[in-house]
Design a protein around this motif. Structure first.
Motif, PDB file in Angstrom:
ATOM      1  N   ILE A  22       0.838  -1.195   0.000  1.00 19.78           N
ATOM      2  CA  ILE A  22       0.000   0.000   0.000  1.00 19.78           C
ATOM      3  C   ILE A  22       0.875   1.247   0.000  1.00 19.78           C
ATOM      4  CG2 ILE A  22      -1.654   1.337   1.376  1.00 19.78           C
ATOM      5  CD1 ILE A  22      -2.907  -1.353   2.219  1.00 19.78           C
ATOM      6  N   GLY A  23       1.950   1.217   0.795  1.00 16.14           N
ATOM      7  CA  GLY A  23       2.850   2.366   0.848  1.00 16.14           C
ATOM      8  C   GLY A  23       3.550   2.609  -0.480  1.00 16.14           C
ATOM      9  N   PHE A  24       3.998   1.530  -1.125  1.00 17.92           N
ATOM     10  CA  PHE A  24       4.661   1.671  -2.424  1.00 17.92           C
ATOM     11  C   PHE A  24       3.699   2.279  -3.447  1.00 17.92           C
ATOM     12  CE2 PHE A  24       5.733   0.306  -6.670  1.00 17.92           C
ATOM     13  CZ  PHE A  24       7.110   0.466  -6.745  1.00 17.92           C
ATOM     14  N   ASN A  25       2.492   1.754  -3.506  1.00 15.02           N
ATOM     15  CA  ASN A  25       1.517   2.251  -4.493  1.00 15.02           C
ATOM     16  C   ASN A  25       1.070   3.673  -4.186  1.00 15.02           C
ATOM     17  OD1 ASN A  25       1.317   0.033  -6.343  1.00 15.02           O
ATOM     18  ND2 ASN A  25       0.240  -1.120  -4.765  1.00 15.02           N
ATOM     19  N   ARG A  26       1.037   4.033  -2.906  1.00 11.52           N
ATOM     20  CA  ARG A  26       0.691   5.414  -2.536  1.00 11.52           C
ATOM     21  C   ARG A  26       1.748   6.376  -3.075  1.00 11.52           C
ATOM     22  NH1 ARG A  26       1.584   5.092   2.528  1.00 11.52           N
ATOM     23  NH2 ARG A  26       3.560   6.238   2.491  1.00 11.52           N
ATOM     24  N   ILE A  27       3.021   6.009  -2.907  1.00 13.41           N
ATOM     25  CA  ILE A  27       4.107   6.862  -3.399  1.00 13.41           C
ATOM     26  C   ILE A  27       4.095   6.910  -4.927  1.00 13.41           C
ATOM     27  CG2 ILE A  27       6.627   7.078  -3.510  1.00 13.41           C
ATOM     28  CD1 ILE A  27       6.682   5.813  -0.678  1.00 13.41           C
ATOM     29  N   LEU A  28       3.850   5.761  -5.551  1.00 16.23           N
ATOM     30  CA  LEU A  28       3.791   5.716  -7.016  1.00 16.23           C
ATOM     31  C   LEU A  28       2.676   6.604  -7.549  1.00 16.23           C
ATOM     32  CD1 LEU A  28       4.759   4.405  -9.689  1.00 16.23           C
ATOM     33  CD2 LEU A  28       3.123   2.554  -9.244  1.00 16.23           C
ATOM     34  N   ASP A  29       1.491   6.503  -6.938  1.00 13.34           N
ATOM     35  CA  ASP A  29       0.338   7.271  -7.412  1.00 13.34           C
ATOM     36  C   ASP A  29       0.518   8.772  -7.199  1.00 13.34           C
ATOM     37  OD1 ASP A  29      -0.845   4.907  -8.148  1.00 13.34           O
ATOM     38  OD2 ASP A  29      -2.124   4.754  -6.361  1.00 13.34           O
ATOM     39  N   LYS A  30       1.248   9.134  -6.141  1.00 17.83           N
ATOM     40  CA  LYS A  30       1.456  10.546  -5.849  1.00 17.83           C
ATOM     41  C   LYS A  30       2.294  11.217  -6.921  1.00 17.83           C
ATOM     42  CE  LYS A  30       2.937  13.636  -2.101  1.00 17.83           C
ATOM     43  NZ  LYS A  30       3.518  13.697  -0.736  1.00 17.83           N
ATOM     44  N   GLY A  31       3.231  10.474  -7.504  1.00 14.14           N
ATOM     45  CA  GLY A  31       4.072  10.998  -8.569  1.00 14.14           C
ATOM     46  C   GLY A  31       5.239  11.823  -8.056  1.00 14.14           C
ATOM     47  N   GLY A  32       6.264  11.972  -8.898  1.00  8.42           N
ATOM     48  CA  GLY A  32       7.392  12.826  -8.567  1.00  8.42           C
ATOM     49  C   GLY A  32       8.484  12.181  -7.748  1.00  8.42           C
ATOM     50  N   VAL A  33       8.315  10.917  -7.336  1.00  7.94           N
ATOM     51  CA  VAL A  33       9.321  10.247  -6.505  1.00  7.94           C
ATOM     52  C   VAL A  33       9.882   9.027  -7.229  1.00  7.94           C
ATOM     53  CG1 VAL A  33       9.752   9.038  -4.332  1.00  7.94           C
ATOM     54  CG2 VAL A  33       8.292  11.068  -4.362  1.00  7.94           C
ATOM     55  N   ILE A  34       9.015   8.103  -7.599  1.00  5.94           N
ATOM     56  CA  ILE A  34       9.440   6.886  -8.293  1.00  5.94           C
ATOM     57  C   ILE A  34       9.691   7.223  -9.756  1.00  5.94           C
ATOM     58  CG2 ILE A  34       8.716   4.579  -9.024  1.00  5.94           C
ATOM     59  CD1 ILE A  34       7.324   4.271  -6.338  1.00  5.94           C
ATOM     60  N   ARG A  35      10.912   6.944 -10.203  1.00  2.00           N
ATOM     61  CA  ARG A  35      11.353   7.397 -11.523  1.00  2.00           C
ATOM     62  C   ARG A  35      11.000   6.426 -12.642  1.00  2.00           C
ATOM     63  NH1 ARG A  35      17.469   9.660 -10.003  1.00  2.00           N
ATOM     64  NH2 ARG A  35      16.906  10.566  -7.992  1.00  2.00           N
ATOM     65  N   THR A  36      10.779   5.156 -12.308  1.00  2.00           N
ATOM     66  CA  THR A  36      10.436   4.135 -13.296  1.00  2.00           C
ATOM     67  C   THR A  36       9.077   3.555 -12.949  1.00  2.00           C
ATOM     68  OG1 THR A  36      12.765   3.547 -13.504  1.00  2.00           O
ATOM     69  CG2 THR A  36      11.175   1.993 -14.391  1.00  2.00           C
ATOM     70  N   SER A  37       8.110   3.694 -13.818  1.00  2.00           N
ATOM     71  CA  SER A  37       6.791   3.128 -13.562  1.00  2.00           C
ATOM     72  C   SER A  37       6.805   1.632 -13.870  1.00  2.00           C
ATOM     73  CB  SER A  37       5.729   3.801 -14.426  1.00  2.00           C
ATOM     74  OG  SER A  37       4.510   3.100 -14.334  1.00  2.00           O
ATOM     75  N   PRO A  38       6.386   0.781 -12.916  1.00  2.00           N
ATOM     76  CA  PRO A  38       6.319  -0.654 -13.214  1.00  2.00           C
ATOM     77  C   PRO A  38       5.433  -0.969 -14.415  1.00  2.00           C
ATOM     78  CG  PRO A  38       6.132  -0.277 -10.857  1.00  2.00           C
ATOM     79  CD  PRO A  38       6.047   1.070 -11.510  1.00  2.00           C
TER      80      PRO A  38
END
Length: 381
Positions: free
Chosen positions: A27-43
């Motif tokens: 849940i934490g990983f997907n929250r950060i992914l959805d927020k944008g601007g942090v995770i540089r590579t989208s799965p």
């Protein structure tokens, strides 16, 4: 000889299900992914295919992965040794964006002499798959990327916090494609890595026991059959504590951590880079019978413990890998998941050619590995 290890039909583990730890991580990983601007590579951008052949290798490619990783100036640039002090000027995980942090967990029991070993869980900003995280024990202490008995025990406890069969912790040493000299494990869920079997390809390879056993008070070391894989290696497991009741007792993970540390310390002493995989007990295991009595008085058989498995893969330094290989030979590649550096490499990957590259550029020379076997075979009790 088959190159896949058929463990038999005895299923002894409960069904896989998400634990509180898994919920926190995913849940934490997907929250950060959805927020944008942090995770540089989208799965979502990752392409995958299973290569033809007996090994079950999986190739993957994302045009974003290598192009958007942290720049070399932020990490370790040129390591010369496997065990090295941390440079205060180099990047470490205390310097990450606070938005990368998912949670903190206590890895060890409160009563452990080292304390709970609070571990920071970070989203990997260049993930290989959904849920790819970094686990950094005592992050603020900035320990070097050196696997010790205490940190191995920490990893085993972290693994046990997951309720899923597909969760793995993996480790790269310096000179083995670790890019940051600050101790960390990678955590991955294999179901999101194109591996629906919930096993890495190397986990299915034939092995032979070279020392020990998994009955009470013992540890065991197996050898990955080199004819069936492209890198040599060891698999360490453990029996239960003496006196533990039951037909399928839990392994003594403190003894397992101690044995792994002894093997790894030998590699560190010889300045041999290494990659490590921490896997949960296999869902199905081979039947093993160990008789303890003699002809006159036969005692009951000792049961084999249900043990996590730790794969230790000694290898050549990363600098030995040819520049046009098309991949970095880090822990996932050695385990059978090839992360392509370009779409051309992704399309061109072929099992036979990859085997040749690994055997030539990555796998420890036979003479050096034979020396290790002679040393390691005397370690178990």
């Amino acid at each position: 000889m088959s190159c896949c290890w058929n463990r038999g039909a005895e299923s002894l583990l409960p069904a896989s299900r998400d634990s509180d730890f898994d919920h926190q991580v995913l849940i934490g990983f997907n929250r950060i992914l959805d927020k944008g601007g942090v995770i540089r590579t989208s799965p979502a951008t990752v392409q995958r295919r299973t290569l033809a052949g007996a090994l079950g290798l999986v190739a993957q490619f994302s045009s974003e992965h290598f192009g958007k990783k942290r720049s070399p100036g932020e990490g370790v640039i040129a390591q010369q040794v496997v065990v090295d002090a941390v440079s205060p000027d180099a990047f470490n995980f205390t310097k990450v964006n606070a938005a990368e942090k998912i949670c903190e967990v206590e890895a060890l029991p409160e009563e452990h002499p080292a304390g709970p070993l609070r571990t920071t869980v970070l989203a990997n900003v260049s993930p290989l798959a959904t849920g790819h995280v970094l686990l950094v024990p005592q992050c603020e202490q900035v320990r070097p990327q050196v696997l010790t008995e205490e940190l191995m025990l920490c990893g085993l406890h972290l693994l046990a916090k997951s309720g899923r069969k597909d969760f793995r912790l993996v480790f790269n040493s310096l000179l083995g494609f670790a890019t940051v000299n600050h101790f960390h494990f990678h955590g991955l869920y294999l179901s999101y890595c194109g591996l629906p079997s919930a096993q890495l390809p190397v986990e299915r390879v034939d092995r032979s026991i070279i020392a020990g056993k998994t009955t009470e008070g013992c540890t065991q070391i197996e050898l990955i059959v080199d004819k069936c894989w492209y890198c040599s290696g060891f698999v360490v497991s453990a029996g239960c504590k003496p006196g533990t009741p039951g037909e399928a007792p839990p392994a003594d993970i403190a003894a397992l951590a101690a044995m792994v540390a002894r093997v790894v310390q030998e590699l560190q002493r010889r300045n041999i880079p290494h990659n490590v995989i921490i896997a949960p007990p296999p869902t199905e295991r081979r039947q093993k019978k160990v008789f303890t009595g003699g002809m006159a008085h036969e005692e009951p058989v000792k049961p084999n413990a249900i043990s996590p498995e730790v794969f230790i893969l000694p290898r050549k330094p990363e600098s030995e890998l040819r520049t046009d290989a098309g991949f970095n030979a880090a822990v996932m590649e050695i385990s059978g998941v090839l992360v392509a550096q370009s779409e051309e490499a992704y399309v061109a990957f072929e099992e036979g050619k990859l085997q040749e590259i690994f055997k030539s550029d990555v796998s420890l020379p036979d003479a050096d590995f034979d020396e290790l076997i002679c040393k390691v075979a005397w370690l178990p009790t």
